[in-house]
Design a protein around this motif. Structure first.
Motif, PDB file in Angstrom:
ATOM      1  N   THR A  24       0.821  -1.195   0.000  1.00  0.00           N
ATOM      2  CA  THR A  24       0.000   0.000   0.000  1.00  0.00           C
ATOM      3  C   THR A  24       0.862   1.254   0.000  1.00  0.00           C
ATOM      4  OG1 THR A  24      -0.156   0.065   2.412  1.00  0.00           O
ATOM      5  CG2 THR A  24      -1.875  -1.160   1.239  1.00  0.00           C
ATOM      6  N   ALA A  25       0.209   2.373  -0.230  1.00  0.00           N
ATOM      7  CA  ALA A  25       0.880   3.674  -0.217  1.00  0.00           C
ATOM      8  C   ALA A  25       0.093   4.609   0.698  1.00  0.00           C
ATOM      9  CB  ALA A  25       0.940   4.251  -1.631  1.00  0.00           C
ATOM     10  N   THR A  26       0.723   5.715   1.049  1.00  0.00           N
ATOM     11  CA  THR A  26       0.095   6.725   1.899  1.00  0.00           C
ATOM     12  C   THR A  26       0.204   8.071   1.210  1.00  0.00           C
ATOM     13  OG1 THR A  26       0.699   5.507   3.897  1.00  0.00           O
ATOM     14  CG2 THR A  26       0.162   7.826   4.166  1.00  0.00           C
ATOM     15  N   LEU A  27      -0.859   8.860   1.297  1.00  0.00           N
ATOM     16  CA  LEU A  27      -0.869  10.205   0.737  1.00  0.00           C
ATOM     17  C   LEU A  27      -1.116  11.186   1.876  1.00  0.00           C
ATOM     18  CD1 LEU A  27      -0.773  11.973  -1.813  1.00  0.00           C
ATOM     19  CD2 LEU A  27      -3.228  11.597  -2.054  1.00  0.00           C
ATOM     20  N   THR A  28      -0.233  12.167   2.019  1.00  0.00           N
ATOM     21  CA  THR A  28      -0.355  13.166   3.081  1.00  0.00           C
ATOM     22  C   THR A  28      -0.254  14.563   2.486  1.00  0.00           C
ATOM     23  OG1 THR A  28       2.014  13.280   3.526  1.00  0.00           O
ATOM     24  CG2 THR A  28       0.768  11.634   4.746  1.00  0.00           C
ATOM     25  N   GLY A  29      -0.617  15.552   3.296  1.00  0.00           N
ATOM     26  CA  GLY A  29      -0.472  16.933   2.862  1.00  0.00           C
ATOM     27  C   GLY A  29      -1.072  17.899   3.853  1.00  0.00           C
ATOM     28  N   VAL A  30      -1.002  19.170   3.498  1.00  0.00           N
ATOM     29  CA  VAL A  30      -1.563  20.251   4.300  1.00  0.00           C
ATOM     30  C   VAL A  30      -2.396  21.117   3.366  1.00  0.00           C
ATOM     31  CG1 VAL A  30      -1.044  22.297   5.695  1.00  0.00           C
ATOM     32  CG2 VAL A  30       0.386  20.249   5.906  1.00  0.00           C
ATOM     33  N   VAL A  31      -3.563  21.527   3.832  1.00  0.00           N
ATOM     34  CA  VAL A  31      -4.432  22.419   3.059  1.00  0.00           C
ATOM     35  C   VAL A  31      -4.338  23.811   3.680  1.00  0.00           C
ATOM     36  CG1 VAL A  31      -6.777  22.892   2.275  1.00  0.00           C
ATOM     37  CG2 VAL A  31      -5.976  20.527   2.449  1.00  0.00           C
ATOM     38  N   VAL A  88      -8.661  20.342  -7.578  1.00  0.00           N
ATOM     39  CA  VAL A  88      -8.644  18.976  -8.105  1.00  0.00           C
ATOM     40  C   VAL A  88      -7.292  18.720  -8.755  1.00  0.00           C
ATOM     41  CG1 VAL A  88      -9.687  17.342  -9.721  1.00  0.00           C
ATOM     42  CG2 VAL A  88     -11.138  18.984  -8.527  1.00  0.00           C
ATOM     43  N   SER A  89      -6.681  17.610  -8.380  1.00  0.00           N
ATOM     44  CA  SER A  89      -5.421  17.179  -8.998  1.00  0.00           C
ATOM     45  C   SER A  89      -5.604  15.747  -9.476  1.00  0.00           C
ATOM     46  CB  SER A  89      -4.274  17.253  -7.985  1.00  0.00           C
ATOM     47  OG  SER A  89      -3.066  16.835  -8.582  1.00  0.00           O
ATOM     48  N   THR A  90      -5.321  15.500 -10.756  1.00  0.00           N
ATOM     49  CA  THR A  90      -5.476  14.156 -11.326  1.00  0.00           C
ATOM     50  C   THR A  90      -4.120  13.589 -11.702  1.00  0.00           C
ATOM     51  OG1 THR A  90      -5.784  15.058 -13.539  1.00  0.00           O
ATOM     52  CG2 THR A  90      -7.775  14.693 -12.230  1.00  0.00           C
ATOM     53  N   GLY A  91      -4.113  12.294 -11.948  1.00  0.00           N
ATOM     54  CA  GLY A  91      -2.892  11.642 -12.416  1.00  0.00           C
ATOM     55  C   GLY A  91      -1.836  11.451 -11.351  1.00  0.00           C
ATOM     56  N   LEU A  92      -2.232  11.373 -10.080  1.00  0.00           N
ATOM     57  CA  LEU A  92      -1.275  11.143  -8.994  1.00  0.00           C
ATOM     58  C   LEU A  92      -0.940   9.652  -8.953  1.00  0.00           C
ATOM     59  CD1 LEU A  92      -3.082  13.232  -6.252  1.00  0.00           C
ATOM     60  CD2 LEU A  92      -1.084  13.912  -7.566  1.00  0.00           C
ATOM     61  N   VAL A  93       0.270   9.299  -9.317  1.00  0.00           N
ATOM     62  CA  VAL A  93       0.673   7.898  -9.363  1.00  0.00           C
ATOM     63  C   VAL A  93       1.316   7.519  -8.028  1.00  0.00           C
ATOM     64  CG1 VAL A  93       2.095   6.169 -10.523  1.00  0.00           C
ATOM     65  CG2 VAL A  93       0.993   7.987 -11.856  1.00  0.00           C
ATOM     66  N   LEU A  94       0.723   6.535  -7.354  1.00  0.00           N
ATOM     67  CA  LEU A  94       1.249   6.035  -6.089  1.00  0.00           C
ATOM     68  C   LEU A  94       1.793   4.631  -6.305  1.00  0.00           C
ATOM     69  CD1 LEU A  94      -1.535   7.192  -3.604  1.00  0.00           C
ATOM     70  CD2 LEU A  94       0.632   8.319  -4.159  1.00  0.00           C
ATOM     71  N   GLN A  95       2.957   4.397  -5.742  1.00  0.00           N
ATOM     72  CA  GLN A  95       3.628   3.112  -5.901  1.00  0.00           C
ATOM     73  C   GLN A  95       3.655   2.360  -4.580  1.00  0.00           C
ATOM     74  OE1 GLN A  95       6.833   3.028  -8.505  1.00  0.00           O
ATOM     75  NE2 GLN A  95       6.048   4.691  -9.724  1.00  0.00           N
ATOM     76  N   VAL A  96       3.999   1.093  -4.629  1.00  0.00           N
ATOM     77  CA  VAL A  96       4.066   0.239  -3.452  1.00  0.00           C
ATOM     78  C   VAL A  96       5.008   0.853  -2.419  1.00  0.00           C
ATOM     79  CG1 VAL A  96       4.794  -2.029  -2.599  1.00  0.00           C
ATOM     80  CG2 VAL A  96       3.557  -1.852  -4.764  1.00  0.00           C
ATOM     81  N   ASN A  97       4.532   0.899  -1.173  1.00  0.00           N
ATOM     82  CA  ASN A  97       5.315   1.363  -0.027  1.00  0.00           C
ATOM     83  C   ASN A  97       5.743   2.825  -0.137  1.00  0.00           C
ATOM     84  OD1 ASN A  97       6.259   0.810   2.544  1.00  0.00           O
ATOM     85  ND2 ASN A  97       8.296   0.312   1.826  1.00  0.00           N
ATOM     86  N   GLN A  98       5.027   3.610  -0.925  1.00  0.00           N
ATOM     87  CA  GLN A  98       5.369   5.021  -1.101  1.00  0.00           C
ATOM     88  C   GLN A  98       4.591   5.878  -0.106  1.00  0.00           C
ATOM     89  OE1 GLN A  98       4.268   6.643  -4.914  1.00  0.00           O
ATOM     90  NE2 GLN A  98       5.413   8.530  -4.584  1.00  0.00           N
ATOM     91  N   SER A  99       5.253   6.896   0.408  1.00  0.00           N
ATOM     92  CA  SER A  99       4.585   7.910   1.213  1.00  0.00           C
ATOM     93  C   SER A  99       4.718   9.214   0.438  1.00  0.00           C
ATOM     94  CB  SER A  99       5.230   8.020   2.591  1.00  0.00           C
ATOM     95  OG  SER A  99       4.530   8.963   3.367  1.00  0.00           O
ATOM     96  N   ALA A 100       3.643   9.590  -0.253  1.00  0.00           N
ATOM     97  CA  ALA A 100       3.665  10.776  -1.108  1.00  0.00           C
ATOM     98  C   ALA A 100       3.031  11.951  -0.374  1.00  0.00           C
ATOM     99  CB  ALA A 100       2.905  10.492  -2.403  1.00  0.00           C
ATOM    100  N   ARG A 101       3.494  13.150  -0.711  1.00  0.00           N
ATOM    101  CA  ARG A 101       2.953  14.360  -0.096  1.00  0.00           C
ATOM    102  C   ARG A 101       2.446  15.299  -1.182  1.00  0.00           C
ATOM    103  NH1 ARG A 101       4.331  17.452   5.022  1.00  0.00           N
ATOM    104  NH2 ARG A 101       3.412  19.491   4.624  1.00  0.00           N
TER     105      ARG A 101
END
Length: 114
Positions: A24-31, A88-101
């Protein structure tokens, strides 16, 4: 015999748990707003573009969000809050074991605007 069976069951459970963590992957961020102030309780939606499975959460009091357990793939992220244009943001590619921000800056406007 019972001890061996219990050990095998525990080993299988631990192996499955470890395997799930790496798939799995994780997506994080701040608004935030245009001047950098964080936006608490902003609505975040993360949509898997291939499966149409959506996860909906809200930002915490510091404007932060974390979406864990996402399957690898391509995603769309949308963020909205009252008094701001929808992001709206499209096309965010997440990979195995990725923590994306992905930090999001909302602009002032109507909620229906993008």
């Amino acid at each position: 015999m019972l001890k061996l069976t219990s050990s095998l069951v525990l080993l299988c459970f631990v192996s499955f748990s470890l395997r799930a963590q790496f798939e799995t992957a994780t997506l994080t961020g701040v608004v935030s707003d245009p001047v950098g102030a964080v936006i608490a309780s902003a609505a975040i939606k993360v949509l898997n573009e291939a499966t149409n499975i959506e996860v909906a959460i809200t930002t915490d009091e510091n404007g932060r969000f974390t979406v864990p357990g996402l399957r690898p793939g391509t995603y769309q992220l949308s963020a909205s809050a009252p008094g701001f244009k929808q992001f709206v943001s499209t096309g965010l590619v997440l990979q195995v074991n990725q923590s994306a921000r992905l930090d999001v800056q909302l602009t002032v406007g109507e909620v229906s605007e993008r």
